[in-house]
Enzyme design. Structure first.
Site, PDB file in Angstrom:
ATOM      1  N   THR A 157      -0.092   5.498  -6.757  1.00 33.00           N
ATOM      2  CA  THR A 157      -0.985   6.052  -7.765  1.00 33.00           C
ATOM      3  C   THR A 157      -1.925   4.948  -8.243  1.00 33.00           C
ATOM      4  O   THR A 157      -1.533   3.789  -8.329  1.00 33.00           O
ATOM      5  CB  THR A 157      -0.179   6.610  -8.949  1.00 33.00           C
ATOM      6  N   TYR A 205      14.573  -2.782  -6.839  1.00 34.72           N
ATOM      7  CA  TYR A 205      13.785  -1.614  -7.224  1.00 34.72           C
ATOM      8  C   TYR A 205      14.185  -0.381  -6.430  1.00 34.72           C
ATOM      9  O   TYR A 205      14.499   0.673  -7.001  1.00 34.72           O
ATOM     10  CB  TYR A 205      12.296  -1.907  -7.023  1.00 34.72           C
TER      11      TYR A 205
END
Length: 339
Positions: free
Chosen positions: A186, A156
Protein backbone atom coordinates in the site's frame (compact mmCIF):
# COMPACT_ATOMS: atom_id res chain seq x y z
CA UNK A 1 -24.87 8.99 10.99
CA UNK A 2 -25.09 11.39 13.92
CA UNK A 3 -21.83 12.48 15.54
CA UNK A 4 -20.56 9.84 18.02
CA UNK A 5 -23.61 7.65 17.47
CA UNK A 6 -21.22 4.88 16.42
CA UNK A 7 -19.31 5.00 19.70
CA UNK A 8 -15.56 4.86 20.09
CA UNK A 9 -13.24 3.29 17.54
CA UNK A 10 -9.86 2.36 18.99
CA UNK A 11 -7.10 2.43 16.36
CA UNK A 12 -3.82 0.94 17.53
CA UNK A 13 -1.07 2.26 15.29
CA UNK A 14 -3.34 5.13 14.32
CA UNK A 15 -0.55 7.67 13.89
CA UNK A 16 1.15 5.56 11.23
CA UNK A 17 0.75 5.67 7.47
CA UNK A 18 -2.45 3.67 6.88
CA UNK A 19 -3.65 4.25 10.44
CA UNK A 20 -3.68 8.04 10.10
CA UNK A 21 -5.83 7.84 6.97
CA UNK A 22 -8.13 5.36 8.72
CA UNK A 23 -8.53 7.64 11.75
CA UNK A 24 -9.62 10.51 9.52
CA UNK A 25 -12.12 8.31 7.67
CA UNK A 26 -13.58 7.01 10.93
CA UNK A 27 -14.06 10.54 12.27
CA UNK A 28 -15.84 11.38 9.02
CA UNK A 29 -18.10 8.34 9.60
CA UNK A 30 -19.18 9.65 13.01
CA UNK A 31 -16.88 7.71 15.30
CA UNK A 32 -15.09 9.14 18.28
CA UNK A 33 -11.57 7.96 17.51
CA UNK A 34 -9.10 6.89 20.17
CA UNK A 35 -5.65 6.60 18.61
CA UNK A 36 -3.10 4.46 20.44
CA UNK A 37 0.49 4.65 19.17
CA UNK A 38 4.00 4.42 20.62
CA UNK A 39 5.30 6.77 17.88
CA UNK A 40 8.13 4.35 17.10
CA UNK A 41 7.63 4.66 13.35
CA UNK A 42 4.86 7.26 13.02
CA UNK A 43 5.47 10.67 11.49
CA UNK A 44 4.82 13.56 13.93
CA UNK A 45 3.17 15.53 11.11
CA UNK A 46 0.57 12.77 10.71
CA UNK A 47 -0.36 13.20 14.35
CA UNK A 48 -0.56 16.98 14.07
CA UNK A 49 -3.04 16.63 11.21
CA UNK A 50 -5.16 14.23 13.23
CA UNK A 51 -5.16 16.28 16.42
CA UNK A 52 -6.91 19.08 14.53
CA UNK A 53 -9.90 16.79 13.96
CA UNK A 54 -13.01 16.84 16.17
CA UNK A 55 -13.64 13.80 18.35
CA UNK A 56 -10.07 12.58 18.06
CA UNK A 57 -7.93 11.65 21.07
CA UNK A 58 -4.33 10.51 21.00
CA UNK A 59 -2.81 8.29 23.67
CA UNK A 60 0.91 7.56 23.53
CA UNK A 61 1.32 3.96 24.60
CA UNK A 62 2.77 0.64 23.46
CA UNK A 63 0.38 -2.31 23.14
CA UNK A 64 3.16 -4.63 24.30
CA UNK A 65 2.43 -3.16 27.73
CA UNK A 66 -0.92 -3.37 29.56
CA UNK A 67 -3.42 -0.98 28.05
CA UNK A 68 -3.36 2.47 29.68
CA UNK A 69 -6.06 3.93 31.87
CA UNK A 70 -7.01 6.41 29.16
CA UNK A 71 -8.22 3.43 27.11
CA UNK A 72 -9.78 1.47 29.95
CA UNK A 73 -11.87 4.39 31.13
CA UNK A 74 -13.55 4.52 27.70
CA UNK A 75 -13.96 0.75 27.47
CA UNK A 76 -17.73 0.74 27.88
CA UNK A 77 -18.09 2.91 24.74
CA UNK A 78 -15.59 1.13 22.48
CA UNK A 79 -17.43 -0.63 19.64
CA UNK A 80 -14.60 -1.14 17.11
CA UNK A 81 -10.93 -2.08 17.59
CA UNK A 82 -8.55 -1.83 14.63
CA UNK A 83 -5.09 -3.31 15.22
CA UNK A 84 -2.58 -1.68 12.86
CA UNK A 85 0.18 -1.51 15.45
CA UNK A 86 3.45 -2.82 14.06
CA UNK A 87 6.37 -1.51 12.05
CA UNK A 88 5.66 -2.68 8.50
CA UNK A 89 8.83 -2.11 6.45
CA UNK A 90 11.83 -4.45 6.71
CA UNK A 91 14.38 -1.85 7.95
CA UNK A 92 11.98 -0.77 10.68
CA UNK A 93 10.78 -4.15 11.92
CA UNK A 94 14.25 -5.70 11.72
CA UNK A 95 15.74 -2.88 13.82
CA UNK A 96 14.12 -4.38 16.95
CA UNK A 97 12.95 -7.89 16.04
CA UNK A 98 12.03 -8.81 19.62
CA UNK A 99 9.70 -5.83 19.88
CA UNK A 100 8.21 -6.65 16.46
CA UNK A 101 7.35 -10.18 17.56
CA UNK A 102 5.97 -9.05 20.92
CA UNK A 103 3.85 -6.37 19.26
CA UNK A 104 2.23 -8.99 17.06
CA UNK A 105 1.67 -11.56 19.80
CA UNK A 106 1.48 -9.87 23.22
CA UNK A 107 0.05 -6.63 21.82
CA UNK A 108 -2.59 -8.42 19.78
CA UNK A 109 -3.57 -10.44 22.84
CA UNK A 110 -4.03 -7.27 24.90
CA UNK A 111 -6.39 -5.87 22.26
CA UNK A 112 -8.26 -9.14 21.88
CA UNK A 113 -8.84 -9.25 25.63
CA UNK A 114 -10.23 -5.73 25.42
CA UNK A 115 -12.54 -6.87 22.61
CA UNK A 116 -13.67 -9.80 24.75
CA UNK A 117 -14.35 -7.52 27.70
CA UNK A 118 -16.20 -4.81 25.77
CA UNK A 119 -17.92 -6.85 23.05
CA UNK A 120 -16.27 -4.61 20.45
CA UNK A 121 -15.58 -6.02 17.00
CA UNK A 122 -11.85 -6.57 16.40
CA UNK A 123 -9.98 -6.28 13.10
CA UNK A 124 -6.41 -7.49 12.71
CA UNK A 125 -4.36 -6.06 9.88
CA UNK A 126 -2.25 -9.00 8.89
CA UNK A 127 -0.07 -9.01 5.81
CA UNK A 128 0.74 -10.63 2.50
CA UNK A 129 4.03 -11.58 4.16
CA UNK A 130 2.24 -14.56 5.70
CA UNK A 131 2.61 -16.11 2.23
CA UNK A 132 6.39 -15.64 2.34
CA UNK A 133 8.18 -16.11 -1.00
CA UNK A 134 5.18 -17.81 -2.58
CA UNK A 135 5.27 -20.91 -4.73
CA UNK A 136 1.63 -20.30 -5.75
CA UNK A 137 0.69 -17.29 -7.85
CA UNK A 138 -1.45 -15.28 -7.42
CA UNK A 139 -1.95 -15.83 -3.70
CA UNK A 140 -5.42 -16.77 -2.47
CA UNK A 141 -6.37 -16.98 1.19
CA UNK A 142 -6.28 -20.78 1.18
CA UNK A 143 -2.57 -20.85 0.32
CA UNK A 144 -0.54 -21.68 3.43
CA UNK A 145 2.60 -19.93 2.29
CA UNK A 146 6.31 -20.61 2.10
CA UNK A 147 7.86 -18.66 4.97
CA UNK A 148 11.32 -18.89 6.50
CA UNK A 149 10.93 -19.14 10.27
CA UNK A 150 14.67 -18.53 10.85
CA UNK A 151 15.47 -15.62 8.50
CA UNK A 152 15.74 -11.89 9.26
CA UNK A 153 12.14 -11.26 8.20
CA UNK A 154 10.71 -13.94 10.50
CA UNK A 155 10.02 -11.53 13.36
CA UNK A 156 7.40 -9.89 11.16
CA UNK A 157 6.25 -12.77 8.95
CA UNK A 158 5.91 -15.29 11.76
CA UNK A 159 4.72 -12.61 14.16
CA UNK A 160 1.77 -11.85 11.90
CA UNK A 161 1.06 -15.56 11.40
CA UNK A 162 0.99 -15.96 15.18
CA UNK A 163 -1.28 -12.92 15.51
CA UNK A 164 -3.68 -14.52 13.04
CA UNK A 165 -3.62 -17.81 14.94
CA UNK A 166 -4.40 -16.01 18.19
CA UNK A 167 -7.20 -13.99 16.59
CA UNK A 168 -8.82 -17.06 15.05
CA UNK A 169 -8.55 -18.93 18.35
CA UNK A 170 -10.47 -16.13 20.09
CA UNK A 171 -13.15 -16.44 17.39
CA UNK A 172 -13.17 -20.25 17.57
CA UNK A 173 -13.75 -20.08 21.32
CA UNK A 174 -16.43 -17.37 20.94
CA UNK A 175 -14.35 -14.96 22.97
CA UNK A 176 -14.41 -12.14 20.41
CA UNK A 177 -15.96 -11.14 17.11
CA UNK A 178 -13.05 -10.80 14.71
CA UNK A 179 -12.05 -9.90 11.17
CA UNK A 180 -8.62 -10.53 9.58
CA UNK A 181 -7.26 -8.53 6.64
CA UNK A 182 -4.15 -9.59 4.74
CA UNK A 183 -2.81 -6.33 3.37
CA UNK A 184 -0.66 -6.21 0.26
CA UNK A 185 1.67 -3.33 -0.70
CA UNK A 186 0.00 0.00 0.00
CA UNK A 187 1.28 3.49 -0.80
CA UNK A 188 0.22 7.13 -0.77
CA UNK A 189 0.63 10.46 1.05
CA UNK A 190 1.78 10.40 4.68
CA UNK A 191 4.28 7.60 4.15
CA UNK A 192 7.58 8.05 5.95
CA UNK A 193 10.28 9.07 3.45
CA UNK A 194 12.83 6.79 5.13
CA UNK A 195 10.69 3.73 5.79
CA UNK A 196 12.48 1.57 3.23
CA UNK A 197 9.40 0.66 1.18
CA UNK A 198 9.90 0.53 -2.56
CA UNK A 199 7.47 3.31 -3.56
CA UNK A 200 8.73 5.85 -1.02
CA UNK A 201 12.34 4.87 -1.73
CA UNK A 202 12.06 5.41 -5.47
CA UNK A 203 10.08 8.66 -5.26
CA UNK A 204 12.26 10.25 -2.59
CA UNK A 205 15.51 9.24 -4.26
CA UNK A 206 14.27 10.63 -7.58
CA UNK A 207 13.07 13.91 -6.08
CA UNK A 208 16.28 14.34 -4.07
CA UNK A 209 18.55 13.81 -7.06
CA UNK A 210 20.19 10.75 -5.52
CA UNK A 211 21.03 7.53 -7.28
CA UNK A 212 17.90 5.39 -7.47
CA UNK A 213 18.36 2.01 -5.83
CA UNK A 214 16.81 -1.16 -7.21
CA UNK A 215 17.34 -4.43 -5.38
CA UNK A 216 17.97 -7.53 -7.47
CA UNK A 217 17.53 -7.06 -11.21
CA UNK A 218 14.13 -5.36 -10.83
CA UNK A 219 12.22 -8.28 -12.31
CA UNK A 220 10.54 -9.15 -8.98
CA UNK A 221 6.88 -8.16 -8.92
CA UNK A 222 4.57 -6.39 -6.53
CA UNK A 223 0.99 -5.11 -6.59
CA UNK A 224 0.42 -1.57 -5.35
CA UNK A 225 -2.79 -0.35 -3.71
CA UNK A 226 -3.46 3.35 -3.11
CA UNK A 227 -4.18 4.17 0.51
CA UNK A 228 -7.73 5.48 0.03
CA UNK A 229 -8.71 2.17 -1.56
CA UNK A 230 -7.15 0.27 1.34
CA UNK A 231 -8.94 2.32 3.99
CA UNK A 232 -12.23 1.78 2.20
CA UNK A 233 -11.58 -1.97 2.20
CA UNK A 234 -10.68 -2.10 5.89
CA UNK A 235 -13.83 -0.26 6.91
CA UNK A 236 -15.99 -2.47 4.68
CA UNK A 237 -14.42 -5.57 6.18
CA UNK A 238 -14.99 -4.35 9.72
CA UNK A 239 -18.68 -3.77 9.00
CA UNK A 240 -19.19 -6.94 6.95
CA UNK A 241 -21.00 -10.12 8.00
CA UNK A 242 -18.22 -12.33 6.64
CA UNK A 243 -17.36 -15.65 8.26
CA UNK A 244 -14.87 -14.57 10.97
CA UNK A 245 -12.69 -17.62 10.32
CA UNK A 246 -11.94 -16.45 6.76
CA UNK A 247 -9.06 -13.99 6.25
CA UNK A 248 -9.49 -11.57 3.37
CA UNK A 249 -6.80 -10.42 0.94
CA UNK A 250 -6.83 -6.66 0.42
CA UNK A 251 -4.67 -5.22 -2.33
CA UNK A 252 -4.48 -4.32 -5.97
CA UNK A 253 -4.41 -7.40 -8.22
CA UNK A 254 -2.57 -5.59 -11.04
CA UNK A 255 1.03 -6.81 -11.00
CA UNK A 256 4.12 -4.76 -11.91
CA UNK A 257 7.82 -5.49 -11.90
CA UNK A 258 9.95 -3.12 -9.85
CA UNK A 259 11.48 -1.91 -13.12
CA UNK A 260 8.01 -1.07 -14.44
CA UNK A 261 7.23 0.76 -11.20
CA UNK A 262 10.47 2.73 -11.56
CA UNK A 263 9.51 3.85 -15.06
CA UNK A 264 6.17 5.14 -13.78
CA UNK A 265 7.85 6.93 -10.85
CA UNK A 266 10.23 8.71 -13.24
CA UNK A 267 7.24 9.87 -15.29
CA UNK A 268 5.37 11.03 -12.17
CA UNK A 269 8.36 12.97 -10.84
CA UNK A 270 9.64 14.19 -14.20
CA UNK A 271 13.13 13.02 -13.25
CA UNK A 272 15.77 11.19 -15.25
CA UNK A 273 17.59 9.35 -12.47
CA UNK A 274 20.66 7.16 -12.45
CA UNK A 275 19.80 3.64 -11.31
CA UNK A 276 22.07 1.40 -9.25
CA UNK A 277 21.34 -2.28 -8.66
CA UNK A 278 22.06 -3.90 -5.29
CA UNK A 279 21.74 -7.54 -4.19
CA UNK A 280 18.23 -8.73 -3.36
CA UNK A 281 17.71 -8.92 0.44
CA UNK A 282 17.44 -12.37 2.04
CA UNK A 283 13.97 -13.94 1.78
CA UNK A 284 12.65 -11.06 -0.33
CA UNK A 285 9.63 -12.40 -2.27
CA UNK A 286 10.13 -12.78 -6.02
CA UNK A 287 6.44 -12.43 -6.91
CA UNK A 288 3.50 -10.97 -5.06
CA UNK A 289 -0.05 -10.49 -6.30
CA UNK A 290 -3.30 -10.96 -4.39
CA UNK A 291 -6.26 -12.97 -5.49
CA UNK A 292 -9.05 -10.66 -4.29
CA UNK A 293 -11.98 -12.83 -5.36
CA UNK A 294 -13.16 -13.10 -1.76
CA UNK A 295 -13.02 -9.33 -1.21
CA UNK A 296 -15.00 -8.74 -4.38
CA UNK A 297 -17.61 -11.32 -3.41
CA UNK A 298 -18.16 -10.50 0.25
CA UNK A 299 -17.25 -6.81 0.43
CA UNK A 300 -18.19 -5.63 -3.05
CA UNK A 301 -14.74 -4.07 -3.13
CA UNK A 302 -11.92 -3.67 -5.59
CA UNK A 303 -9.35 -0.88 -6.03
CA UNK A 304 -10.32 2.13 -8.13
CA UNK A 305 -7.17 4.31 -8.21
CA UNK A 306 -4.81 3.46 -11.11
CA UNK A 307 -1.11 3.28 -10.26
CA UNK A 308 -0.26 6.26 -12.49
CA UNK A 309 -2.78 8.48 -10.66
CA UNK A 310 -1.70 7.30 -7.24
CA UNK A 311 1.98 7.86 -8.01
CA UNK A 312 1.24 11.38 -9.28
CA UNK A 313 -0.56 12.24 -6.03
CA UNK A 314 2.10 10.61 -3.89
CA UNK A 315 4.96 12.30 -5.77
CA UNK A 316 3.29 15.70 -5.39
CA UNK A 317 2.89 15.13 -1.66
CA UNK A 318 6.51 14.05 -1.20
CA UNK A 319 7.73 17.00 -3.28
CA UNK A 320 5.90 19.35 -0.94
CA UNK A 321 7.30 17.54 2.10
CA UNK A 322 10.85 17.66 0.75
CA UNK A 323 10.56 21.23 -0.48
CA UNK A 324 11.37 20.50 -4.10
CA UNK A 325 9.68 21.39 -7.36
CA UNK A 326 8.26 18.74 -9.64
CA UNK A 327 9.46 18.95 -13.22
CA UNK A 328 5.86 18.72 -14.48
CA UNK A 329 3.70 20.40 -11.79
CA UNK A 330 0.71 20.75 -14.09
CA UNK A 331 0.31 16.96 -13.99
CA UNK A 332 0.23 16.75 -10.22
CA UNK A 333 -2.43 17.11 -7.55
CA UNK A 334 -1.00 18.14 -4.16
CA UNK A 335 -2.61 16.06 -1.40
CA UNK A 336 -1.25 17.02 2.00
CA UNK A 337 -4.26 16.10 4.09
CA UNK A 338 -6.25 13.88 1.77
CA UNK A 339 -6.20 10.19 1.00
Amino acid sequence: MAQNEAGVALVAGGAGFIGSHLCRALVDQGYEVLCLDNLQTARPSNLRLLEALPNFTFVEADIVNPLPQAVLERADRITRIYNLACAASPPQYQADPEHTMLTNVVGTNHLLRLAEKTGARFLLTSTSEVYGDPEVHPQAEGYRGWVSCTGPRACYDEGKRAAEALTFDYARMNRAEVRVARIFNTYGPQMHPDDGRVVSNLICQALSGRDITVYGDGSQTRSFCYVSDMVDALMRLMESDINPMEPVNLGNPTEFTVNELLEKVLVATGVEGRVTYNPLPQDDPRRRRPDISRAKAVLGWEPTVPLEDGLARTSAWFAEELGVELAQPEMQEPLRARA
